[in-house]
Every structure is written in structure tokens, then in C-alpha cells.
Design a protein around this motif. Sequence first.
Motif, PDB file in Angstrom:
ATOM      1  N   GLY A  64      -0.591  -7.700   1.118  1.00 39.37           N
ATOM      2  CA  GLY A  64      -0.039  -7.821   2.458  1.00 39.37           C
ATOM      3  C   GLY A  64      -0.595  -6.802   3.439  1.00 39.37           C
ATOM      4  O   GLY A  64       0.102  -6.382   4.356  1.00 39.37           O
ATOM      5  N   LEU A  65      -1.846  -6.403   3.256  1.00 44.11           N
ATOM      6  CA  LEU A  65      -2.457  -5.381   4.103  1.00 44.11           C
ATOM      7  C   LEU A  65      -3.440  -6.007   5.076  1.00 44.11           C
ATOM      8  O   LEU A  65      -4.102  -6.991   4.756  1.00 44.11           O
ATOM      9  CB  LEU A  65      -3.199  -4.354   3.239  1.00 44.11           C
ATOM     10  N   SER A  66      -3.552  -5.425   6.259  1.00 44.33           N
ATOM     11  CA  SER A  66      -4.591  -5.837   7.186  1.00 44.33           C
ATOM     12  C   SER A  66      -5.585  -4.686   7.297  1.00 44.33           C
ATOM     13  O   SER A  66      -5.199  -3.527   7.300  1.00 44.33           O
ATOM     14  CB  SER A  66      -4.002  -6.194   8.549  1.00 44.33           C
ATOM     15  N   GLY A  67      -6.833  -5.017   7.352  1.00 43.81           N
ATOM     16  CA  GLY A  67      -7.890  -4.022   7.390  1.00 43.81           C
ATOM     17  C   GLY A  67      -9.053  -4.491   6.551  1.00 43.81           C
ATOM     18  O   GLY A  67      -9.126  -5.662   6.165  1.00 43.81           O
ATOM     19  N   GLU A  68      -9.958  -3.558   6.242  1.00 40.41           N
ATOM     20  CA  GLU A  68     -11.151  -3.910   5.488  1.00 40.41           C
ATOM     21  C   GLU A  68     -11.139  -3.408   4.053  1.00 40.41           C
ATOM     22  O   GLU A  68     -11.444  -4.149   3.133  1.00 40.41           O
ATOM     23  CB  GLU A  68     -12.399  -3.354   6.199  1.00 40.41           C
ATOM     24  N   ARG A  69     -10.817  -2.128   3.869  1.00 38.62           N
ATOM     25  CA  ARG A  69     -10.973  -1.523   2.553  1.00 38.62           C
ATOM     26  C   ARG A  69      -9.783  -0.623   2.217  1.00 38.62           C
ATOM     27  O   ARG A  69      -9.246   0.055   3.083  1.00 38.62           O
ATOM     28  CB  ARG A  69     -12.227  -0.671   2.494  1.00 38.62           C
ATOM     29  N   LEU A  70      -9.445  -0.644   0.937  1.00 41.21           N
ATOM     30  CA  LEU A  70      -8.472   0.317   0.416  1.00 41.21           C
ATOM     31  C   LEU A  70      -9.171   1.079  -0.693  1.00 41.21           C
ATOM     32  O   LEU A  70      -9.525   0.515  -1.730  1.00 41.21           O
ATOM     33  CB  LEU A  70      -7.228  -0.378  -0.133  1.00 41.21           C
ATOM     34  N   ARG A  71      -9.402   2.340  -0.461  1.00 41.68           N
ATOM     35  CA  ARG A  71     -10.036   3.200  -1.452  1.00 41.68           C
ATOM     36  C   ARG A  71      -8.956   4.072  -2.087  1.00 41.68           C
ATOM     37  O   ARG A  71      -8.262   4.806  -1.397  1.00 41.68           O
ATOM     38  CB  ARG A  71     -11.108   4.063  -0.811  1.00 41.68           C
ATOM     39  N   ASP A 123      -4.033  10.539   1.286  1.00 41.03           N
ATOM     40  CA  ASP A 123      -3.782   9.887   2.568  1.00 41.03           C
ATOM     41  C   ASP A 123      -4.910   8.897   2.798  1.00 41.03           C
ATOM     42  O   ASP A 123      -6.082   9.247   2.675  1.00 41.03           O
ATOM     43  CB  ASP A 123      -3.741  10.927   3.691  1.00 41.03           C
ATOM     44  N   VAL A 124      -4.555   7.644   3.105  1.00 45.45           N
ATOM     45  CA  VAL A 124      -5.562   6.598   3.255  1.00 45.45           C
ATOM     46  C   VAL A 124      -5.378   5.878   4.590  1.00 45.45           C
ATOM     47  O   VAL A 124      -4.360   6.026   5.248  1.00 45.45           O
ATOM     48  CB  VAL A 124      -5.476   5.561   2.102  1.00 45.45           C
ATOM     49  N   ASP A 125      -6.398   5.140   4.956  1.00 48.25           N
ATOM     50  CA  ASP A 125      -6.244   4.128   5.994  1.00 48.25           C
ATOM     51  C   ASP A 125      -6.772   2.843   5.360  1.00 48.25           C
ATOM     52  O   ASP A 125      -7.158   2.847   4.194  1.00 48.25           O
ATOM     53  CB  ASP A 125      -6.961   4.497   7.303  1.00 48.25           C
ATOM     54  N   PHE A 126      -6.768   1.772   6.058  1.00 51.16           N
ATOM     55  CA  PHE A 126      -7.213   0.516   5.466  1.00 51.16           C
ATOM     56  C   PHE A 126      -8.615   0.153   5.948  1.00 51.16           C
ATOM     57  O   PHE A 126      -8.975  -1.000   6.088  1.00 51.16           O
ATOM     58  CB  PHE A 126      -6.180  -0.577   5.715  1.00 51.16           C
ATOM     59  N   ILE A 151      -9.977  -5.472   0.971  1.00 47.19           N
ATOM     60  CA  ILE A 151      -8.649  -6.068   1.118  1.00 47.19           C
ATOM     61  C   ILE A 151      -8.641  -7.306   2.004  1.00 47.19           C
ATOM     62  O   ILE A 151      -7.613  -7.973   2.121  1.00 47.19           O
ATOM     63  CB  ILE A 151      -7.592  -5.042   1.593  1.00 47.19           C
ATOM     64  N   SER A 152      -9.787  -7.653   2.584  1.00 50.03           N
ATOM     65  CA  SER A 152      -9.874  -8.908   3.331  1.00 50.03           C
ATOM     66  C   SER A 152     -10.144 -10.087   2.393  1.00 50.03           C
ATOM     67  O   SER A 152     -10.029 -11.238   2.799  1.00 50.03           O
ATOM     68  CB  SER A 152     -10.971  -8.827   4.396  1.00 50.03           C
TER      69      SER A 152
END
Length: 159
Positions: A15-22, A38-41, A6-7
Motif C-alpha cells: 500500500g505504498l506510493s513511490g518508487e523504491r523501498l530500501r 529512516d526511509v523514504d519511498f 514498490i511500483s
Amino acid sequence: MTDLDISHPKFQFLGLSGERLRVSTCLNCSCYDTIYMDVDFHGKSEWSQVNSRQGYVPEPDSEEDDRNYSAVGQSLRLADHPRNSYYAAYWTLGPAVSQIGGYPAWIQDAVYPSCSCCSKSMTFIGQLDWEQIEEYGEGIYYMFLCAACQVTATLFQQT
């Protein structure tokens, strides 16, 4: 289903901040119901406690569930230009309708899931044409996100 960096500039629309969206799902369960994760970014994707196991779904260790889809199918690439918004109205236009972003090309009725936490309508983030993954596959897996609650949802439709 997908593991997005997502970078990358092409994913700025999320519009996401972080590295990855799985975005993950259960291929058996999603044929019957919307599946939440449930995910994190940063690449985490875990089974949500709001999902319920249906009695007609095979056990996870059954031979039917002993397939590794990561090694089959063709690799997918991001297009240089987004599709026209009218493309979504004609799901039979192209040989494959996998996409990230844009509008869903519904096979059946439009179904926008509500977030399992806040009950707001979730944002469409992409779809995966199962024919591109499995030789005799059919149908489309649709992927949604509630960024505020860090929840994804997947659902499946076929003719």
C-alpha cells in the motif's frame, strides 16, 4: 538487505506510493538489538538516531566488518504465488525461507517491534535467510515497516 521496486504490481500489498523501498541494517548490531532506519519511498535509507552503539560491537572499519555481501550468495526472485499462511508455522519446511510479505517464520519467539516514532506495532514486510547470502550463514533477518512514520526495523534470530 532489500531494495524493492514498490511500483511493481507484486508489491501492491504494501500500500505504498513511490518508487523504491530500501531496507538496510548493520549486520553486527542487529545480532544484539532491533535496528531502525529512516526511509523514504524513493530509495533513501539512513541510520536512525534512536539506535545506540553497543560496546561489544566491532568498529565499522575493522577487518571483521570489511565484507561485501552484494557480490556473494544467490540472487533471489519473487514467487509467482504467495505461500500458504500455514507455512510460517514450519520454519524448517523449505531449504530457504526468504520471503517478501506473508507471515514471519520465527526461529525463536515472535517479536514484532514497535515503531521508534509512534510506538505502534510495525508491519512485517519480509525476511532474509542468511544461509542464502553467506556460505556458512545461519539465521534469519526479519524486516518491518511503519509506513506512516517512514521507519524500518530489522532484527535477527538464529538457533
